[in-house]
Design a protein around this motif. Structure first.
Motif, PDB file in Angstrom:
ATOM      1  N   ALA A 169      57.735  32.487  38.542  1.00  0.00           N
ATOM      2  CA  ALA A 169      57.463  31.082  38.229  1.00  0.00           C
ATOM      3  C   ALA A 169      56.664  30.387  39.332  1.00  0.00           C
ATOM      4  O   ALA A 169      55.994  29.388  39.079  1.00  0.00           O
ATOM      5  CB  ALA A 169      58.773  30.341  37.983  1.00  0.00           C
ATOM      6  N   SER A 170      56.762  30.918  40.557  1.00  0.00           N
ATOM      7  CA  SER A 170      56.046  30.296  41.682  1.00  0.00           C
ATOM      8  C   SER A 170      54.599  30.767  41.802  1.00  0.00           C
ATOM      9  O   SER A 170      53.849  30.263  42.637  1.00  0.00           O
ATOM     10  CB  SER A 170      56.787  30.600  42.991  1.00  0.00           C
ATOM     11  N   ILE A 171      54.206  31.753  40.980  1.00  0.00           N
ATOM     12  CA  ILE A 171      52.834  32.254  41.021  1.00  0.00           C
ATOM     13  C   ILE A 171      51.880  31.207  40.443  1.00  0.00           C
ATOM     14  O   ILE A 171      52.213  30.489  39.486  1.00  0.00           O
ATOM     15  CB  ILE A 171      52.721  33.575  40.224  1.00  0.00           C
ATOM     16  N   ASP A 172      50.702  31.126  41.004  1.00  0.00           N
ATOM     17  CA  ASP A 172      49.675  30.220  40.497  1.00  0.00           C
ATOM     18  C   ASP A 172      49.325  30.590  39.051  1.00  0.00           C
ATOM     19  O   ASP A 172      48.876  31.705  38.779  1.00  0.00           O
ATOM     20  CB  ASP A 172      48.423  30.306  41.383  1.00  0.00           C
ATOM     21  N   ARG A 173      49.567  29.669  38.136  1.00  0.00           N
ATOM     22  CA  ARG A 173      49.318  29.950  36.719  1.00  0.00           C
ATOM     23  C   ARG A 173      47.845  30.221  36.424  1.00  0.00           C
ATOM     24  O   ARG A 173      47.507  30.844  35.414  1.00  0.00           O
ATOM     25  CB  ARG A 173      49.779  28.760  35.871  1.00  0.00           C
ATOM     26  N   ALA A 174      46.975  29.764  37.317  1.00  0.00           N
ATOM     27  CA  ALA A 174      45.548  29.994  37.092  1.00  0.00           C
ATOM     28  C   ALA A 174      45.225  31.477  37.066  1.00  0.00           C
ATOM     29  O   ALA A 174      44.357  31.930  36.311  1.00  0.00           O
ATOM     30  CB  ALA A 174      44.729  29.296  38.177  1.00  0.00           C
ATOM     31  N   THR A 175      45.953  32.272  37.887  1.00  0.00           N
ATOM     32  CA  THR A 175      45.739  33.716  37.897  1.00  0.00           C
ATOM     33  C   THR A 175      46.100  34.326  36.548  1.00  0.00           C
ATOM     34  O   THR A 175      45.370  35.161  36.004  1.00  0.00           O
ATOM     35  CB  THR A 175      46.593  34.362  38.994  1.00  0.00           C
ATOM     36  N   ILE A 176      47.218  33.884  35.996  1.00  0.00           N
ATOM     37  CA  ILE A 176      47.662  34.407  34.703  1.00  0.00           C
ATOM     38  C   ILE A 176      46.711  33.975  33.596  1.00  0.00           C
ATOM     39  O   ILE A 176      46.311  34.776  32.743  1.00  0.00           O
ATOM     40  CB  ILE A 176      49.100  33.928  34.414  1.00  0.00           C
ATOM     41  N   GLU A 177      46.332  32.706  33.604  1.00  0.00           N
ATOM     42  CA  GLU A 177      45.435  32.201  32.568  1.00  0.00           C
ATOM     43  C   GLU A 177      44.070  32.878  32.631  1.00  0.00           C
ATOM     44  O   GLU A 177      43.437  33.127  31.597  1.00  0.00           O
ATOM     45  CB  GLU A 177      45.285  30.682  32.712  1.00  0.00           C
ATOM     46  N   ALA A 178      43.620  33.198  33.868  1.00  0.00           N
ATOM     47  CA  ALA A 178      42.334  33.887  33.999  1.00  0.00           C
ATOM     48  C   ALA A 178      42.394  35.266  33.359  1.00  0.00           C
ATOM     49  O   ALA A 178      41.463  35.692  32.662  1.00  0.00           O
ATOM     50  CB  ALA A 178      41.962  34.005  35.477  1.00  0.00           C
ATOM     51  N   GLY A 179      43.482  35.987  33.585  1.00  0.00           N
ATOM     52  CA  GLY A 179      43.647  37.300  32.969  1.00  0.00           C
ATOM     53  C   GLY A 179      43.698  37.222  31.458  1.00  0.00           C
ATOM     54  O   GLY A 179      43.086  38.042  30.755  1.00  0.00           O
ATOM     55  N   ARG A 180      44.412  36.232  30.929  1.00  0.00           N
ATOM     56  CA  ARG A 180      44.508  36.069  29.475  1.00  0.00           C
ATOM     57  C   ARG A 180      43.154  35.685  28.879  1.00  0.00           C
ATOM     58  O   ARG A 180      42.784  36.146  27.797  1.00  0.00           O
ATOM     59  CB  ARG A 180      45.558  35.004  29.139  1.00  0.00           C
ATOM     60  N   THR A 181      42.410  34.849  29.619  1.00  0.00           N
ATOM     61  CA  THR A 181      41.097  34.424  29.135  1.00  0.00           C
ATOM     62  C   THR A 181      40.131  35.597  29.041  1.00  0.00           C
ATOM     63  O   THR A 181      39.283  35.660  28.136  1.00  0.00           O
ATOM     64  CB  THR A 181      40.511  33.341  30.071  1.00  0.00           C
ATOM     65  N   LEU A 182      40.263  36.540  29.982  1.00  0.00           N
ATOM     66  CA  LEU A 182      39.374  37.706  29.985  1.00  0.00           C
ATOM     67  C   LEU A 182      39.796  38.772  28.977  1.00  0.00           C
ATOM     68  O   LEU A 182      39.194  39.841  28.912  1.00  0.00           O
ATOM     69  CB  LEU A 182      39.333  38.317  31.390  1.00  0.00           C
ATOM     70  N   GLY A 183      40.836  38.480  28.217  1.00  0.00           N
ATOM     71  CA  GLY A 183      41.224  39.378  27.128  1.00  0.00           C
ATOM     72  C   GLY A 183      42.356  40.335  27.438  1.00  0.00           C
ATOM     73  O   GLY A 183      42.679  41.191  26.610  1.00  0.00           O
ATOM     74  N   ALA A 184      42.973  40.233  28.604  1.00  0.00           N
ATOM     75  CA  ALA A 184      44.084  41.122  28.949  1.00  0.00           C
ATOM     76  C   ALA A 184      45.327  40.756  28.149  1.00  0.00           C
ATOM     77  O   ALA A 184      45.616  39.573  27.938  1.00  0.00           O
ATOM     78  CB  ALA A 184      44.378  41.044  30.444  1.00  0.00           C
ATOM     79  N   SER A 185      46.041  41.754  27.698  1.00  0.00           N
ATOM     80  CA  SER A 185      47.290  41.507  26.981  1.00  0.00           C
ATOM     81  C   SER A 185      48.356  41.019  27.947  1.00  0.00           C
ATOM     82  O   SER A 185      48.226  41.138  29.165  1.00  0.00           O
ATOM     83  CB  SER A 185      47.763  42.784  26.286  1.00  0.00           C
ATOM     84  N   ARG A 186      49.444  40.483  27.387  1.00  0.00           N
ATOM     85  CA  ARG A 186      50.526  39.996  28.256  1.00  0.00           C
ATOM     86  C   ARG A 186      51.145  41.130  29.064  1.00  0.00           C
ATOM     87  O   ARG A 186      51.533  40.941  30.212  1.00  0.00           O
ATOM     88  CB  ARG A 186      51.585  39.300  27.402  1.00  0.00           C
ATOM     89  N   VAL A 187      51.238  42.311  28.456  1.00  0.00           N
ATOM     90  CA  VAL A 187      51.798  43.452  29.183  1.00  0.00           C
ATOM     91  C   VAL A 187      50.897  43.822  30.361  1.00  0.00           C
ATOM     92  O   VAL A 187      51.377  44.091  31.470  1.00  0.00           O
ATOM     93  CB  VAL A 187      51.976  44.659  28.240  1.00  0.00           C
ATOM     94  N   ARG A 188      49.604  43.832  30.133  1.00  0.00           N
ATOM     95  CA  ARG A 188      48.670  44.180  31.207  1.00  0.00           C
ATOM     96  C   ARG A 188      48.671  43.119  32.306  1.00  0.00           C
ATOM     97  O   ARG A 188      48.607  43.453  33.494  1.00  0.00           O
ATOM     98  CB  ARG A 188      47.265  44.336  30.634  1.00  0.00           C
ATOM     99  N   VAL A 189      48.739  41.854  31.916  1.00  0.00           N
ATOM    100  CA  VAL A 189      48.824  40.777  32.913  1.00  0.00           C
ATOM    101  C   VAL A 189      50.085  40.932  33.751  1.00  0.00           C
ATOM    102  O   VAL A 189      50.067  40.774  34.976  1.00  0.00           O
ATOM    103  CB  VAL A 189      48.800  39.404  32.211  1.00  0.00           C
ATOM    104  N   LEU A 190      51.188  41.267  33.076  1.00  0.00           N
ATOM    105  CA  LEU A 190      52.452  41.436  33.791  1.00  0.00           C
ATOM    106  C   LEU A 190      52.372  42.578  34.793  1.00  0.00           C
ATOM    107  O   LEU A 190      52.781  42.426  35.951  1.00  0.00           O
ATOM    108  CB  LEU A 190      53.582  41.698  32.780  1.00  0.00           C
ATOM    109  N   ILE A 191      51.835  43.715  34.366  1.00  0.00           N
ATOM    110  CA  ILE A 191      51.831  44.909  35.213  1.00  0.00           C
ATOM    111  C   ILE A 191      50.784  44.821  36.318  1.00  0.00           C
ATOM    112  O   ILE A 191      51.049  45.175  37.474  1.00  0.00           O
ATOM    113  CB  ILE A 191      51.596  46.170  34.351  1.00  0.00           C
ATOM    114  N   GLU A 192      49.584  44.339  35.984  1.00  0.00           N
ATOM    115  CA  GLU A 192      48.478  44.398  36.939  1.00  0.00           C
ATOM    116  C   GLU A 192      48.304  43.135  37.776  1.00  0.00           C
ATOM    117  O   GLU A 192      47.770  43.204  38.890  1.00  0.00           O
ATOM    118  CB  GLU A 192      47.173  44.694  36.187  1.00  0.00           C
TER     119      GLU A 192
END
Length: 277
Positions: A169-192
């Protein structure tokens, strides 16, 4: 400056005395007794006896604790990932409301609950029979090594998940949103993306869980109660049945060595990480 130091020591003196009397003295006494023969000289005879009698239980203990730790990590990652990245509101809300409950249940109560839940005619099998998933004759008891692992994982997952979900929860959400925007699945965002940033927190939780599960007596005694069993049960048996404190202390030292090895691996990893940083 001497006066504040004196009063500071005076304030912590009761705590230090408790640690010395209830932890350091018993620890030193058990270590000395494990390496001392009846005549008073140094000897490894108690370790030899412990190995001859309980070598299978040592391996069994390692198997149970290692498998339970790995499963705890996997389930904690999955639940934390859903809480952090989940897009199904009802599922996130349900997990957030339910996953903490085992935190407030002592191990002895958890063990008693599992005896009722995992027995051949227990709640789990009766539920499956009622749902038509299986026939009554197919019901089997899980009150063995599987029951120990299930109990440990069920009890420790909330502890690790609470730490891990907080770190995520303390991670910058921008990193997660950037991964999702580039087409990464939630599983891939979680792992990588997410896991590498919270790996240290996950490791701390797993190390603490490993040591906790290694020291529990009630679960292996109440859930399985058969051979092979865990070292805590063997230590209690040597003392209660034979008054053999020396062999029990030798088994305790073996447990210290196992826990110390895990702690050393964690510290080495932490130091290496700091050096690289």
């Amino acid at each position: 400056m001497a006066r504040p130091s004196f009063f500071g020591l005076l304030l912590i003196a009761p705590a230090l005395a408790m640690i010395g009397a209830l932890f350091l003295y018993p620890l030193g006494f058990s270590l000395a007794a494990a390496f001392t023969e009846p005549g008073g000289g140094l000897s490894l005879m108690h370790f030899q006896k412990a190995y001859e009698l309980y070598s299978t239980d040592i391996l069994f203990t390692l198997f149970i604790v290692v498998v339970s730790t790995l499963l705890t990590g996997l389930f904690s990652i999955a639940i934390s990932g859903i809480l952090t990245l989940g897009e199904t509101p009802w599922l996130v809300a349900a997990l957030r409301a339910l996953y903490r409950w085992p935190l407030f249940i002592p191990f002895i109560v958890a063990a008693q609950c599992m005896r009722t839940f995992l027995a051949k005619n227990g709640l789990m099998n009766n539920t499956f029979v009622a749902l038509g998933v299986m026939e009554p004759i197919q019901a089997t008891s899980f009150l063995d090594w599987r029951g120990i692992i299930i109990t440990f994982v069920w009890k420790q997952v909330p502890f690790v998940t609470l730490m891990l979900a907080g770190a995520m929860a303390s991670i910058d959400r921008a990193t997660i949103e950037a991964g999702r925007t580039l087409g990464a699945s939630r599983v891939r965002v979680l792992i990588e993306l997410v896991l590498p940033q919270v790996a240290q927190t996950l490791l701390v939780g797993l190390v603490l869980s490993f040591v906790t599960m290694l020291s529990v007596l009630s679960v292996p005694m109440m859930v399985a109660g058969s051979q092979p069993t865990m070292l805590t049960v063997d230590m209690a048996f040597r003392i209660n049945s034979y008054g053999d404190y020396a062999t029990a202390n030798a088994l305790g030292v073996i447990s210290y060595a196992i826990a110390g090895t895990v702690a050393w691996i964690y510290l080495r990893h932490s130091v290496k990480r700091e050096v690289q940083a």
